[in-house]
Write an enzyme that holds these catalytic residues in place. Sequence first.
Site, mmCIF file in Angstrom:
data_model
loop_
_atom_site.group_PDB
_atom_site.id
_atom_site.type_symbol
_atom_site.label_atom_id
_atom_site.label_comp_id
_atom_site.label_asym_id
_atom_site.label_seq_id
_atom_site.Cartn_x
_atom_site.Cartn_y
_atom_site.Cartn_z
ATOM 1 N N ASP A 1 0.784 -1.240 0.000
ATOM 2 C CA ASP A 1 0.000 0.000 0.000
ATOM 3 C C ASP A 1 0.818 1.294 0.000
ATOM 4 O OD1 ASP A 1 -1.902 -1.951 0.272
ATOM 5 O OD2 ASP A 1 -2.618 -1.334 2.249
ATOM 6 N N LYS B 1 -7.219 -4.085 -2.990
ATOM 7 C CA LYS B 1 -7.933 -4.651 -1.851
ATOM 8 C C LYS B 1 -8.634 -3.540 -1.075
ATOM 9 C CE LYS B 1 -3.911 -4.410 1.252
ATOM 10 N NZ LYS B 1 -4.483 -3.472 2.230
ATOM 11 N N CYS C 1 -2.342 -2.618 8.158
ATOM 12 C CA CYS C 1 -2.182 -3.685 7.160
ATOM 13 C C CYS C 1 -0.914 -4.513 7.364
ATOM 14 C CB CYS C 1 -2.210 -3.100 5.750
ATOM 15 S SG CYS C 1 -3.802 -2.368 5.323
#
Length: 200
Positions: free
Chosen positions: A22, A83, A116
């Site tokens: 990310d 996602k 995450c």
Amino acid sequence: MSGLVRRLGKVGIDTSALFLCDMQEKFAPNIRYFPQIVHVASRLLKAAQILEMPVVVTEQYPKGLGPTVPELGDISGAKKVAKTCFTMCVPDVMEHVRQSAGVKSVILCGIETQACIQRTALDLLEQDFDVHVIADAVSSRSMVDRMYAIERLRQSGAFITTSEGMILQLLGDAAHPKFREVQKVIMESAPDTGLLSNKL
């Protein structure tokens, strides 16, 4: 130790995959040491590409948060997955890992450490992978969150290391045929990512 196998966290090129989590445009202004984190992760990406290791790149809701920053490097050969959940361990990613026969260890970089990164590491540990969190290639909006997430992951069984330490452990020997090519990646010291800073 009777009946227990001690996990040492040794890594090998043929048994490891690199996960890059990310590192997207909209996060850049708010993540502490974001440019430095991306730079360190790019070193690992270059090394993984030279060593022909599996690489996974995820993007959290890219429609709203933008694409992976170009400073990370060429990710065209990586498995790229969008996602919304706070883990990289979505079905497409895990299927890719299973198809990369022999992967036992995951090297984890990106953001955010308490979100995450932490959830991905815990999910991987639960599935019996060794997880190596690269301390100088993960960050958060808050240095407190970063610090305690790293500690939490250590308590859960993840291995905490640095980018250069990981690259050298993967190579294992200066006689490795790709040593000199990889050595160029780490010839310059990694930038300061605030790990030793007192500023929280």
